[in-house]
Design an enzyme around this catalytic site. Structure first.
Site, mmCIF file in Angstrom:
data_model
loop_
_atom_site.group_PDB
_atom_site.id
_atom_site.type_symbol
_atom_site.label_atom_id
_atom_site.label_comp_id
_atom_site.label_asym_id
_atom_site.label_seq_id
_atom_site.Cartn_x
_atom_site.Cartn_y
_atom_site.Cartn_z
ATOM 1 N N ASP A 68 0.833 -1.198 0.000
ATOM 2 C CA ASP A 68 0.000 0.000 0.000
ATOM 3 C C ASP A 68 0.870 1.252 0.000
ATOM 4 O OD1 ASP A 68 0.746 -0.802 2.667
ATOM 5 O OD2 ASP A 68 -0.614 0.717 3.453
ATOM 6 N N GLU A 133 0.200 -0.957 5.942
ATOM 7 C CA GLU A 133 1.276 -0.330 6.717
ATOM 8 C C GLU A 133 1.122 1.180 6.781
ATOM 9 O OE1 GLU A 133 5.239 1.320 7.779
ATOM 10 O OE2 GLU A 133 3.993 1.733 6.025
#
Length: 375
Positions: A68, A133
């Protein structure tokens, strides 16, 4: 065969803004399944997580990372479209190029090439990948680690592919991170007209001395691996917007980045003692973002330094500076963990980029490290 640069381009072209993965993890499986890696999907809520492992024997070497990325910010300020993965003047531009799709691509290709060149290697290899994250980090790596711990899987070494290099590629290895502790403080007063101070209790005035003491306090001196603990106020809100009204409350958000010389409990106790000393009427809600963790100089740090030097001629230094990372979760189930990756000068910025040559060098460093650990 796909190169690390080509895989980086592929990953950057996917607009995997937290918590979307946009097929990045499937792409990693495509590279590693043919050489014996078995994928295990661990979705939690909207977050996609991947545990991709080859082998069952010890030692287990794990590469960890995230697919991400943070939002692009104003697209009109980008010199090239943020998900075009444009290569220009030796740099690959795109959101997530440095943080941390280059790292993910590099260790994926390093693992594939290592297995192809050393089919009878000892031990096991695994990738731990999340799409959470850059977001809340509550359904990503932390949940995977809890799952692995519950079923007794033992991690021996872990390398997180975060962009750790500072001024020169290869100059910094993160062998730990400081802890993060946030306080949401409300100082209570009594609202009223500014012309009648005898009828009000101004929370801004009441809290001023305590805040000054908190700012001036030396919380610890750090130690051989960590700098001293720091205290910073990030938000201060008070007032109704009117110039003639004393507010009824002041809300303050502060954060500790703390070393192993302090604990969350010790910091909390000292803050409460200061606030109580000043006779404040207050509420304080704490959020522990992560405990500090540290891998002292040993096998993993030494071999990583050797691999970096042999590939680049740069002598890497160990550091615990910077923000938090998912390493804080992995450290609870892995005795030796470090972070190493590309230079981090442009992360989270407009026109984020990675130097193309660094991607290939990073792959070679990771592969050299695997040779040292598993042959």
């Amino acid at each position: 065969m796909t190169t690390a640069v080509e895989l980086t381009v592929d990953l950057v072209q996917r607009d995997s803004i937290t918590p979307d993965d946009k097929g990045c993890q499937e792409r990693l499986v495509e590279e590693l399944a043919p050489v014996g890696f078995t994928p295990e999907w661990m979705p939690f809520a909207e977050v996609k997580n991947l545990w991709l492992r080859k082998g069952t024997q010890a030692p287990l070497v794990v590469f960890a990372g995230h697919t991400d990325v943070v939002p692009t910010g104003p697209i009109e300020r980008w010199e090239t479209p943020p998900f075009s993965a444009t290569i220009k003047d030796g740099k690959l531009y795109g959101r997530g190029a440095s943080d941390m799709k280059a790292g993910v691509a590099a260790f994926t290709i390093a693992c594939r090439e290592f297995v192809e060149e050393h089919p009878n290697h000892k031990g096991s290899l695994a990738l731990l990948i999340t799409s959470d994250e850059e977001g809340p980090s509550i359904n990503g790596t932390v949940k995977v680690c809890e799952t692995l711990k519950a079923r007794g899987e033992q991690l021996d070494y872990c390398i997180v592919g975060e962009p750790s290099s500072s001024k020169v590629f290869g100059d910094t290895i993160k062998n730990g991170r400081r802890g993060s502790l946030t306080g949401d403080l409300t100082i209570k007063g009594k609202q009223g007209h500014v012309a009648y101070p005898e009828k009000v209790r101004n929370p801004i005035h009441l809290g001023a001395a305590a805040i000054a003491e908190l700012v001036a306090t030396e919380w610890d001196n750090g130690n051989d691996y960590f700098p001293a603990t720091t205290f910073q106020i990030s938000n201060y809100h008070a007032g109704t917007g009117a110039t003639n009204v004393v507010p009824g409350a002041a809300k303050i958000v502060f954060n500790f980045r703390f070393s192993t010389a302090s604990t969350p409990d010790s910091l909390k106790q000292r803050v409460h003692a200061i606030l109580d000393k000043h006779n404040l009427d207050y509420e304080l809600v704490w959020t522990l973002g992560g405990e500090p963790f540290l891998t002292e100089s040993g096998i993993l740090t030494r071999m990583m330094q050797e691999a970096i030097f042999e590939e680049t001629g740069v002598q890497a230094e160990l550091s615990t500076t910077g923000g938090t990372s998912d390493g804080r979760f992995i450290a609870k189930i892995c005795p030796q963990i470090l972070e190493f990756g590309t230079t981090n000068a442009s992360i989270h910025q407009v026109n984020e980029h990675v130097v193309v040559d660094e991607v290939t060098k990073l792959k070679d460093i990771y592969k050299r490290l695997l040779v040292k650990l598993l042959t």
